[in-house]
Design a protein around this motif. Structure first.
Motif, mmCIF file in Angstrom:
data_model
loop_
_atom_site.group_PDB
_atom_site.id
_atom_site.type_symbol
_atom_site.label_atom_id
_atom_site.label_comp_id
_atom_site.label_asym_id
_atom_site.label_seq_id
_atom_site.Cartn_x
_atom_site.Cartn_y
_atom_site.Cartn_z
ATOM 1 N N TYR B 539 0.818 -1.246 0.118
ATOM 2 C CA TYR B 539 0.000 0.018 0.087
ATOM 3 C C TYR B 539 1.090 1.359 0.060
ATOM 4 N N VAL B 540 0.350 2.152 -0.740
ATOM 5 C CA VAL B 540 1.065 3.655 -0.601
ATOM 6 C C VAL B 540 0.135 4.666 -0.573
ATOM 7 N N GLN B 541 0.370 5.304 0.474
ATOM 8 C CA GLN B 541 -0.510 6.396 0.996
ATOM 9 C C GLN B 541 0.099 7.861 0.471
ATOM 10 N N VAL B 542 -0.461 8.281 -0.500
ATOM 11 C CA VAL B 542 -0.003 9.819 -0.922
ATOM 12 C C VAL B 542 -0.410 10.691 -0.116
ATOM 13 N N ARG B 543 0.392 11.555 0.464
ATOM 14 C CA ARG B 543 -0.009 12.344 1.537
ATOM 15 C C ARG B 543 0.006 13.740 1.058
ATOM 16 N N PHE B 544 0.984 14.142 0.150
ATOM 17 C CA PHE B 544 1.047 15.515 -0.610
ATOM 18 C C PHE B 544 0.656 15.300 -2.130
ATOM 19 N N LEU B 545 -0.189 15.833 -2.490
ATOM 20 C CA LEU B 545 -1.080 15.802 -3.825
ATOM 21 C C LEU B 545 -0.146 16.913 -4.682
ATOM 22 N N LEU B 546 0.351 17.957 -4.120
ATOM 23 C CA LEU B 546 0.916 18.988 -4.626
ATOM 24 C C LEU B 546 1.799 19.505 -3.663
ATOM 25 N N PRO B 547 3.139 19.636 -3.808
ATOM 26 C CA PRO B 547 3.837 18.669 -4.810
ATOM 27 C C PRO B 547 3.652 17.256 -4.865
ATOM 28 N N PHE B 548 3.774 16.776 -5.832
ATOM 29 C CA PHE B 548 3.248 15.403 -5.999
ATOM 30 C C PHE B 548 4.533 14.627 -5.647
ATOM 31 N N PRO B 549 4.665 13.289 -5.019
ATOM 32 C CA PRO B 549 5.915 12.695 -4.640
ATOM 33 C C PRO B 549 6.559 11.970 -5.857
ATOM 34 N N ASP B 550 7.947 11.750 -5.957
ATOM 35 C CA ASP B 550 8.540 10.985 -6.999
ATOM 36 C C ASP B 550 8.204 9.633 -6.771
ATOM 37 N N LEU B 551 7.277 8.891 -7.206
ATOM 38 C CA LEU B 551 7.109 7.541 -7.029
ATOM 39 C C LEU B 551 7.462 6.603 -8.213
ATOM 40 N N GLY B 552 8.172 7.166 -9.166
ATOM 41 C CA GLY B 552 8.490 6.272 -10.457
ATOM 42 C C GLY B 552 9.238 5.019 -10.207
ATOM 43 N N ALA B 553 10.379 5.126 -9.376
ATOM 44 C CA ALA B 553 11.161 3.986 -8.978
ATOM 45 C C ALA B 553 10.115 2.830 -8.101
ATOM 46 N N LEU B 554 9.397 3.399 -7.281
ATOM 47 C CA LEU B 554 8.447 2.690 -6.465
ATOM 48 C C LEU B 554 7.539 1.648 -7.200
ATOM 49 N N LEU B 555 7.096 2.375 -8.187
ATOM 50 C CA LEU B 555 5.844 1.857 -8.817
ATOM 51 C C LEU B 555 6.403 0.880 -9.980
ATOM 52 N N GLU B 556 7.622 0.841 -10.345
ATOM 53 C CA GLU B 556 8.029 0.238 -11.657
ATOM 54 C C GLU B 556 7.995 -1.383 -11.248
ATOM 55 N N ASP B 557 7.440 -1.734 -12.476
ATOM 56 C CA ASP B 557 6.969 -3.210 -12.750
ATOM 57 C C ASP B 557 5.989 -3.759 -11.648
ATOM 58 N N LYS B 558 5.415 -2.839 -11.203
ATOM 59 C CA LYS B 558 4.102 -3.330 -10.393
ATOM 60 C C LYS B 558 2.860 -3.257 -10.795
ATOM 61 N N GLN B 567 -16.139 9.219 -8.282
ATOM 62 C CA GLN B 567 -16.699 8.457 -9.560
ATOM 63 C C GLN B 567 -15.429 8.263 -10.430
ATOM 64 N N SER B 568 -15.009 9.357 -10.767
ATOM 65 C CA SER B 568 -13.960 9.474 -12.167
ATOM 66 C C SER B 568 -12.587 8.988 -11.564
ATOM 67 N N GLY B 569 -12.252 8.835 -10.645
ATOM 68 C CA GLY B 569 -10.900 8.471 -10.292
ATOM 69 C C GLY B 569 -9.888 9.664 -10.584
ATOM 70 N N GLN B 570 -10.142 10.683 -9.539
ATOM 71 C CA GLN B 570 -9.410 11.967 -9.767
ATOM 72 C C GLN B 570 -7.970 11.575 -9.307
ATOM 73 N N PHE B 571 -7.573 10.789 -8.212
ATOM 74 C CA PHE B 571 -6.370 10.717 -8.077
ATOM 75 C C PHE B 571 -5.647 9.673 -9.181
ATOM 76 N N ALA B 572 -6.402 8.673 -9.607
ATOM 77 C CA ALA B 572 -5.897 7.930 -10.364
ATOM 78 C C ALA B 572 -5.480 8.516 -11.823
ATOM 79 N N ARG B 573 -6.313 9.677 -12.091
ATOM 80 C CA ARG B 573 -5.936 10.499 -13.139
ATOM 81 C C ARG B 573 -4.650 11.344 -12.815
ATOM 82 N N LEU B 574 -4.370 11.848 -11.684
ATOM 83 C CA LEU B 574 -3.463 12.496 -11.148
ATOM 84 C C LEU B 574 -2.174 11.722 -11.203
ATOM 85 N N LEU B 575 -2.225 10.463 -10.740
ATOM 86 C CA LEU B 575 -1.023 9.568 -10.822
ATOM 87 C C LEU B 575 -0.688 9.261 -12.182
ATOM 88 N N THR B 576 -1.621 9.241 -13.446
ATOM 89 C CA THR B 576 -1.092 9.362 -14.606
ATOM 90 C C THR B 576 -0.149 10.249 -15.000
#
Lengths: 307, 622
Positions: B539-558, B567-576
């Motif tokens: 599980y990853v809890q993103v605490r700051f949405l702006l500035p957004f943390p650098d999650l690139g390495a953590l999410l690699e290959d996952k 409804q629209s997945g607002q965080f999912a879109r931000l993640l993308t």
């Protein structure tokens, strides 16, 4: 060091139109501050948006040029955070009586110790002369495509209904009397409002300097006493209210200026002080830092599961 | 049956339901406090309609041997104070669970429940076999399914007991909530002394009311036999623990960071915080209720300009009105914290229900480009720390900070260890040491975009502040070079803030080695962690949405799963947007009710088994 009138003037030259009433208001404001000996750095001028709003940049005090309609809330925030400051809010008629009218009523109910100037020229100047909320029904200054089909609001009557404790009207081209009114407003304990009539030489060709000159007169010089002491009898107060209404609605051949109403009511700062220990001495902008953790712990103590 | 060994419980949920305004909140507080005094970790959540009196409302109190931050759909004991509670919640009692109900109320047909709205009537009627069912008949079905029925007419009991201890009929009726709690605790075999202490504390200011309620509780204990096998025992001492909700924690965090001014316009669920501070002058906070949200935000800005630490709270509709001023704070580099308590939107939406629908709004609120920070709290504990951090970030970087909360967090009350107020150091920000004459408040010689600051009113100096673009002393400018320089100075704050925060304040992980990572923000963390116990998930809890943390390495290959309340997945879109990664599964909920452990668990299991689609909607809740 002795203060001079020049100490209240900034290095910036005003960019108002020639003949604008704003010059007179600025000059009266600076004169009043100077006469009262208020340190420029202890005064904060707070304006909205529009021609009138630029006034703050031409005074060498602190100046806050806020959003359209919002000088009153910002001014109250400054005052309540640091009640030692002299705070003057100012707004155009569109700013104060239109988009910011809700704050006009709100501040009246609170009676904070500040002065509010309305720059009243009946038009929105900066956006090229639309009708403002103080323009008469049926009036058609040259910038309007058709006569105004909305009635005007009377700032004095609205101030009265909202609970303002000092209600006055000035005229921008009578700088001497306006400076005196501003001085009185600043000396008043509580909320003072001055509706300042001013020509707009560019967009208001109806109410010009020539139109105003023979009409304006000083009610106080003519014997009108605005003071309404706290211990006045109900009957006498009712009589004063009737007299106020007559004067505040007089308009046309004769236009009254001066102080119309001056009542005594605890200021908002005093009302807060009844509940907040030490306020205004402990006001948030002037109290020394420290004690924050202890204040948080005091809150937590009330939540302990077991004593 | 006294000699029979009763199994000790580890985790227990009590639900009390009744009409709004009947005091069930007091009942929940008493139940929670009685258990908390016996060493249980408790949390209580509250569901209510936008209504003052009469509509259905309920609270869950969960007690556990460890701290918990989420709730089950199914409860161990339902205390139904009225027939509507019975109708709405019958299906949510665990097998082996207990139902305390008024047999008279159960004899009424569904159509006689005045406050039951049409949609609920149709749904319940269909579930009970159609027509205009009488609840009593449905009870047999649940009894067969393992629910233990305890017919106990609480209102007549309150009357009887009240008379037995010498109270008149009206006064006796007012003890109904105490009767419900006492009856529940007596059935569970929990010692009276803890409830007695909770009652004494609850009514400390009214000794006669306290005495009556304590007598009533004792009398109920004499009349109600404990159930044979439901052993709820004290497990220890509460020590220093406090019982607080998110609104309190947010207020406390801000006070610890030096809060001096808060203005507000009433709005659910954001007003509890200023209302609480208003009731506690020892907080030292000037609290002003104003005419509208425009006044609220601009007044706080004025106070901040004068040197007070200023903050405000609001919810979606109020925040919408504040957006112009948010840009004003951004442009004028004025420290300001806005705690945005999200509720169901859009428009008036679901005013008393929870949602995370304002993320994109918070990130983009206001016209033009200006720096701001946006963070979201996951729990009561987080809220205290985050509120203080928001205040300090605002002061240090002279910008608006939006602190995202939600209705669930605001109104869920939990026992926690006291917050470490001493660990909060109010950040004075970058202050000019000496100032005389015209002061360059917006000096371009600004490290990290932050010009040294003196408050408005500082003796001997002066400057201007304008909502127009401006020069270094605050006069209006439209000069193209100055414009660029000022825009770039302000924008530099975001990277400086990122560095100041460091990654540990921007996100946290649990079991990040797992092949599948769930990402969430705000209050989903609690339910996610409990629902994934024993599953091969991280599980990853993103605490700051702006500035957004650098999650690139953590999410690699996952494989990525996003869990959020919109409804629209607002965080999912931000993640993308921020990482270039599109989540493989999006699990959302937008019916306004908190996610239950059961439904999130089922959704996670479906992801792991390969049965889950790309988009799953959670729909539990009453």
């Amino acid at each position: 060091m002795e203060l001079k009138l020049a100490d209240y003037k900034s290095d910036l030259a005003p960019d108002w139109c020639p003949g604008c009433g704003d010059y007179g208001i600025l000059s009266a404001l600076q004169t009043a501050l100077y006469k009262l000996g208020i340190e420029p750095s202890r005064a904060v001028l707070v304006s909205g948006i529009g021609c009138s709003a630029k006034t703050v940049h031409y005074a060498a005090t602190y100046g806050i040029h806020t959003l359209h309609g919002r000088p009153l809330p910002v001014a109250q925030g400054v005052k309540l955070a640091n009640p030692e400051l002299t705070v003057i809010a100012m707004a155009g008629d569109g700013d104060g009586m239109g988009i910011g009218a809700g704050h006009f009523v709100g501040v009246g109910r609170r009676n904070p110790d500040l002065l509010y100037l309305i720059f009243n020229n009946e038009v929105y100047g900066m956006t090229k002369g639309q009708a403002s909320p103080t323009l008469e029904l049926g009036a058609q200054p040259k910038s309007l495509a058709r006569p105004n089909i909305q009635s005007k609001v009377n700032p004095l009557m609205l101030a009265f209904a909202s609970g303002f404790t000092f209600i006055a009207r000035g005229y921008a081209y009578d700088v001497k009397n306006l400076a005196r009114l501003i001085q009185q407003g600043l000396e008043h304990r509580g909320l003072a409002m001055i509706d300042v009539l001013q020509p707009c030489p560019t967009y208001n060709n109806l109410h010009t300097r020539e139109w105003f000159a023979p009409r304006v007169y000083d009610i106080n010089a003519a014997g009108y006493d605005p003071r309404v002491p706290r211990d006045m009898s109900d009957a006498e107060r009712a009589e004063r209210m009737a007299r106020f209404t007559l004067k505040a609605t007089e308009w046309g051949e004769r236009i009254p200026t001066g102080v119309f109403w001056q009542a005594e009511l605890p200021s908002f700062e005093e009302r807060l002080g009844e509940f907040l220990p030490g306020y205004p001495k402990t006001a948030p902008a002037t109290r020394p830092p420290g004690g924050e953790a202890e204040r948080a712990r005091a809150l937590m103590r009330g939540h302990r599961v077991a004593e | 049956m006294g000699g029979m060994e009763r199994p000790a419980l580890d985790d227990f949920t009590w639900r009390v339901g009744g009409p709004q305004g009947s005091g069930i909140e007091t009942a929940a507080t008493l139940f929670a406090q009685a258990l908390a005094r016996g060493g249980w970790w408790v949390s209580a959540r509250r569901e209510y309609h936008s209504n003052i009196m009469g509509r259905h409302s309920y609270l869950d109190v969960r007690a556990s041997r460890r701290p918990t931050r989420a709730f089950f759909e199914r409860v161990n004991l339902l205390a139904a104070l009225d027939a509507e509670t019975l109708a709405r919640h019958l299906n949510e009692i665990q097998p082996g669970g207990v139902l305390v109900y008024d047999p008279d109320a159960a004899r009424r047909p569904l159509s006689k429940l005045a406050m039951l709205d049409g949609a609920a009537y149709k749904r319940i009627s269909a579930a009970l076999g159609g027509g205009d069912p009488v609840l009593e008949r449905a009870l047999e079905h649940y009894r067969a399914g393992g629910v233990r029925l305890v017919p106990l007419a609480l209102e007549p009991l309150a009357r009887e007991v009240g008379e037995a201890v010498g109270a008149d009929a009206l006064t006796a009726k007012k003890t109904l909530n105490t009767v419900a709690v006492a009856a529940s605790l007596a059935l569970l075999g929990y010692p009276l002394e803890f409830l007695d202490a909770a009652l004494a504390a609850q009514f400390a200011a009214k000794p006669r009311v306290a005495e009556l309620n304590r007598k009533v509780a004792a009398e109920v204990y004499r009349r109600v036999e404990p159930l044979a096998d439901a052993g709820l025992e004290p497990i220890g001492s509460p020590g220093e623990r406090i019982y607080v909700n998110g609104s309190h924690a947010s207020a406390m965090g801000k006070v610890a960071a030096g809060l001096g001014f808060m203005s507000y316009y009433p709005i659910t669920p954001a007003t509890d915080e200023p209302f609480y501070l208003e009731a506690h002058p020892e907080s030292g906070v000037v609290v002003v209720q104003v005419e509208d949200e425009l006044a609220a935000v601009n007044m706080a800005i004025g106070a901040s300009m004068a040197g007070a630490r200023a903050a405000l709270t609001t919810s979606g509709p109020g925040f919408a009105l504040m957006t112009e001023a948010l840009g004003f704070a951004g442009l004028t580099e004025t420290p300001l914290v806005v705690s945005l308590y999200q509720r169901g939107g859009p428009s008036t939406g679901l005013p008393t229900r929870t949602e995370q629908g304002d993320l994109r709004f918070a990130l983009g609120a206001g016209h033009g480009d200006y720096p701001r920070a946006v963070l979201a709290s996951a729990s009561v504990e987080d809220t205290f720390a985050d509120a203080a951090l928001a205040m300090n970030a605002a002061a240090r970087f002279q910008l608006p900070v939006v602190h995202l909360m939600d209705k669930y967090l605001a109104s869920t009350t939990r026992t926690v260890e006291p917050f470490d107020a001493g660990a909060v150091e109010p950040d004075p920000g970058v202050v000019a040491e000496a100032a005389e004459g015209v002061f360059p408040r917006f000096s371009l010689a600004a490290e990290g975009g932050v010009s040294p600051r003196i408050p408005v009113g500082t003796p001997g100096a002066g400057y201007w502040i304008t909502s127009d673009e401006h020069d270094e002393v605050g006069h209006i400018t439209e000069d193209p070079e100055l414009r660029d320089a000022m825009m770039e100075k302000r924008a530099a704050k975001i990277e400086a803030l990122r560095e100041w925060l460091g990654p540990e304040k921007m996100y946290r992980t649990h079991n990040p080695e797992a092949e599948t990572l769930v990402l969430g923000w705000g209050s989903t963390e609690g339910v996610a962690l409990e629902a994934m116990e024993g599953l091969d998930l991280g599980y990853v809890q993103v605490r700051f949405l702006l500035p957004f943390p650098d999650l690139g390495a953590l999410l690699e290959d996952k494989r990525l799963v996003v869990l959020e309340y919109n409804q629209s997945g607002q965080f999912a879109r931000l993640l993308t947007q921020e990482t270039g990664r599109k989540p493989d599964h999006l699990i959302v909920k937008y019916n306004g009710r908190p996610m239950t452990i059961e439904e999130v668990r089922a959704a996670f299991e479906a992801v792991l088994s390969g049965e889950a689609g790309a988009y799953t909607v959670l729909r539990a809740g009453v």
